[in-house]
Design a protein around this motif. Structure first.
Motif, short mmCIF file in Angstrom:
data_model
loop_
_atom_site.label_atom_id
_atom_site.label_comp_id
_atom_site.label_asym_id
_atom_site.label_seq_id
_atom_site.Cartn_x
_atom_site.Cartn_y
_atom_site.Cartn_z
N GLU A 65 0.84 -1.21 0.00
CA GLU A 65 0.00 0.00 0.00
C GLU A 65 0.87 1.26 0.00
N GLN A 68 2.59 2.14 -3.45
CA GLN A 68 1.77 2.76 -4.51
C GLN A 68 1.88 4.28 -4.51
N ASN A 69 2.14 4.87 -3.34
CA ASN A 69 2.14 6.33 -3.22
C ASN A 69 3.52 6.94 -3.02
N ILE A 103 7.85 -1.84 -7.05
CA ILE A 103 6.81 -0.85 -7.34
C ILE A 103 7.36 0.56 -7.19
N LYS A 104 8.08 0.80 -6.11
CA LYS A 104 8.65 2.14 -5.86
C LYS A 104 9.63 2.52 -6.96
N ASN A 107 7.53 3.03 -10.39
CA ASN A 107 6.65 4.20 -10.38
C ASN A 107 7.43 5.51 -10.43
#
Length: 167
Positions: A65, A68-69, A103-104, A107
């Protein structure tokens, strides 16, 4: 970031290259880990395999989670660009899981391919991952700089015999 005499730069990920909003207090509370204990060591010491698996899954869910940000930190981007300008090899050593790390990196288009996560080596402050990087680069540990934001980063660098920068 002083790179004089440095032949390779290893970065931590969360809080160094990207922002992180992981709530370790909440994670510790959810899995029953005392607030003053290392969460990964606590989980590794759980004897019941189901309880250990459940705790790992809770941590994994929080990390995914958060991933993602996660956004580049300005200081992180500037340090990577400086290392690139000096044509130094770069790596990331993180306590994150492989999936959240990927992911990090994706992205944020972080241009570092050599990445070690907690699945690859014991978690910091253990120096194994840092020493693995130096060995792969065929460098002496003292010729490498480890950049991080937490006491475990400093301890890992000191345990490896590397120079370190706390940001």
């Amino acid at each position: 970031m002083n790179l004089e005499g440095i032949k390779g730069v290893i970065f931590d990920l969360d809080g160094t290259l990207v922002e992180s909003s992981l709530d370790f207090s909440s994670m510790r509370e959810t899995i029953g880990c005392p607030q003053n204990e290392d969460i990964l060591m606590f989980v590794d010491a759980i004897e019941c395999e189901k309880a250990k698996s459940d705790a790992h899954n809770i941590i994994l869910q929080h990390e995914i989670e958060d991933a993602q940000n996660a956004k580049w930190l300005n200081i992180g981007r500037a340090m990577v660009e400086k290392a690139q300008q000096h044509k130094l090899p770069m790596a990331i050593v993180t306590r994150n899981c492989r999936e959240a790390t990927a992911i990090k990196l994706a992205n944020n288009d972080i241009p570092i391919d050599y990445v070690l996560t907690r699945e690859d080596a014991p978690a910091k402050p253990d120096p194994t991952a840092l020493l693995m990087v130096a060995s792969t680069w065929q460098l002496q540990p003292e010729d490498c700089l480890y950049v991080g934001d937490f006491i475990y980063d400093q301890q890992a660098a000191e345990n490896a015999g590397m120079q370190w920068l706390l940001v």
